[in-house]
Design an enzyme around this catalytic site. Structure first.
Site, PDB file in Angstrom:
ATOM      1  N   GLU A   1      34.521 -90.007 -63.725  1.00  0.00           N
ATOM      2  CA  GLU A   1      35.092 -91.275 -63.286  1.00  0.00           C
ATOM      3  C   GLU A   1      35.132 -92.284 -64.423  1.00  0.00           C
ATOM      4  OE1 GLU A   1      34.405 -94.711 -59.849  1.00  0.00           O
ATOM      5  OE2 GLU A   1      32.769 -93.357 -60.374  1.00  0.00           O
TER       6      GLU A   1
ATOM      7  N   ASP B   1      39.078 -94.234 -58.971  1.00  0.00           N
ATOM      8  CA  ASP B   1      38.603 -95.442 -58.300  1.00  0.00           C
ATOM      9  C   ASP B   1      39.625 -96.544 -58.569  1.00  0.00           C
ATOM     10  OD1 ASP B   1      37.319 -97.915 -57.707  1.00  0.00           O
ATOM     11  OD2 ASP B   1      35.372 -96.907 -57.808  1.00  0.00           O
TER      12      ASP B   1
ATOM     13  N   GLN C   1      38.629 -93.686 -54.506  1.00  0.00           N
ATOM     14  CA  GLN C   1      37.790 -94.763 -53.990  1.00  0.00           C
ATOM     15  C   GLN C   1      38.542 -96.090 -54.094  1.00  0.00           C
ATOM     16  OE1 GLN C   1      34.325 -94.254 -56.529  1.00  0.00           O
ATOM     17  NE2 GLN C   1      33.257 -93.100 -54.947  1.00  0.00           N
TER      18      GLN C   1
ATOM     19  N   GLU D   1      34.105 -97.954 -51.452  1.00  0.00           N
ATOM     20  CA  GLU D   1      33.000 -98.254 -52.362  1.00  0.00           C
ATOM     21  C   GLU D   1      33.099 -99.727 -52.774  1.00  0.00           C
ATOM     22  OE1 GLU D   1      30.752 -96.102 -56.106  1.00  0.00           O
ATOM     23  OE2 GLU D   1      32.860 -96.623 -56.340  1.00  0.00           O
TER      24      GLU D   1
END
Length: 254
Positions: A138, A173, A199, A235
């Site tokens: 990530e 993300d 996310q 998240e």
């Protein structure tokens, strides 16, 4: 649209088993966590069995947080520690039927760190494949995690290419990608074959997704149109009580 509650931030004032139960009560479809290692596997397993929720992912250890560490797998000279962290994550993930492990790189830079990260990811992928587990990497933004080794999706693509194993994927993300690169819709489309998990949180405050510079009604529509059907990871950091923060689930998903 299915949703996964990231219990690193949501219901973080509760034990992990109780946070799993809270996610079920709030009608999430799955859960994920950051670092479950202070909780007994059986206690987590019992809560997952009780609720029927799958746990989608967990992270490798950050290392020595008293020294500011945030991952180990790109830190040259820390091979033994990095692999202990990978093995620990594999033990939890395999016992709990968790399909994804995010291997954290840590604060590093340069070609030697890249090569070391590739070596450790290769180790992780080969061992994870025995359990049907996918390894995720990530990119983290430079504002929240200055000097973190992995900061852009282009860099992540290079790492994935150099490892060359099918069970290494990108954790996309939206919060981090928007801060570093923007153009979320086109990046989702271009990177879709490499994405293992998505996310989201508002930008720039990492709060609930119903405000800020990203229009998540549009982003979620793009994700649907791309045919991505796995649960999306919520998240975000609640401003106070998690249950009181969940109004976006009605306003954005209806």
């Amino acid at each position: 649209m299915r949703l996964s509650a990231n219990l690193g931030f949501l219901w973080s004032d509760r034990s992990l088993p109780d946070a799993i139960r809270a996610a079920k009560a709030a009608r999430f479809d799955a859960v994920e966590c950051h670092w479950p290692y202070n909780t007994e596997i059986k206690d987590i397993s019992d809560a997952l069995a009780e609720t029927g929720l799958p746990m989608l992912g967990l992270n490798t250890s950050r290392g020595d947080t008293s020294k500011g560490e945030n991952g180990l797998s790109a830190l040259v000279g820390r091979e033994a520690d990095a692999r202990v962290a990978i093995d620990e994550a594999l033990a939890y993930a395999s016992a709990l039927n968790v399909p994804n492990i995010h291997v954290m790189a840590g604060f590093a830079s340069g070609q030697a760190a890249h090569e070391f990260f590739v070596e450790n990811l290769t180790y992780a992928c080969k061992n994870a494949a025995q359990h049907g587990i996918t390894i995720l990497i990530e990119p983290l933004n430079k504002y929240d995690a200055p000097n973190y080794f992995l900061s852009t999706t282009e860099q992540a693509k290079k790492v994935i290419w150099d490892v060359g194993l099918p069970n290494l994927k990108l954790m996309f993300d939206c919060y981090h990608v928007q801060l570093m690169e923007g153009d979320i819709g086109h990046r989702l489309e271009a990177l879709l074959p490499l994405i293992g998990h998505i996310q989201f949180a508002s930008v720039p405050d990492r709060g609930t997704p119903d405000h800020g510079e990203l229009n998540y009604a549009h982003v979620f529509q793009v994700i649907r149109e791309l045919g991505y059907i796995a649960p999306l990871g919520a998240e975000y950091k609640p401003n106070g009580d998690t249950d009181a923060s969940l109004g976006w689930m009605k306003t954005l998903l209806t």
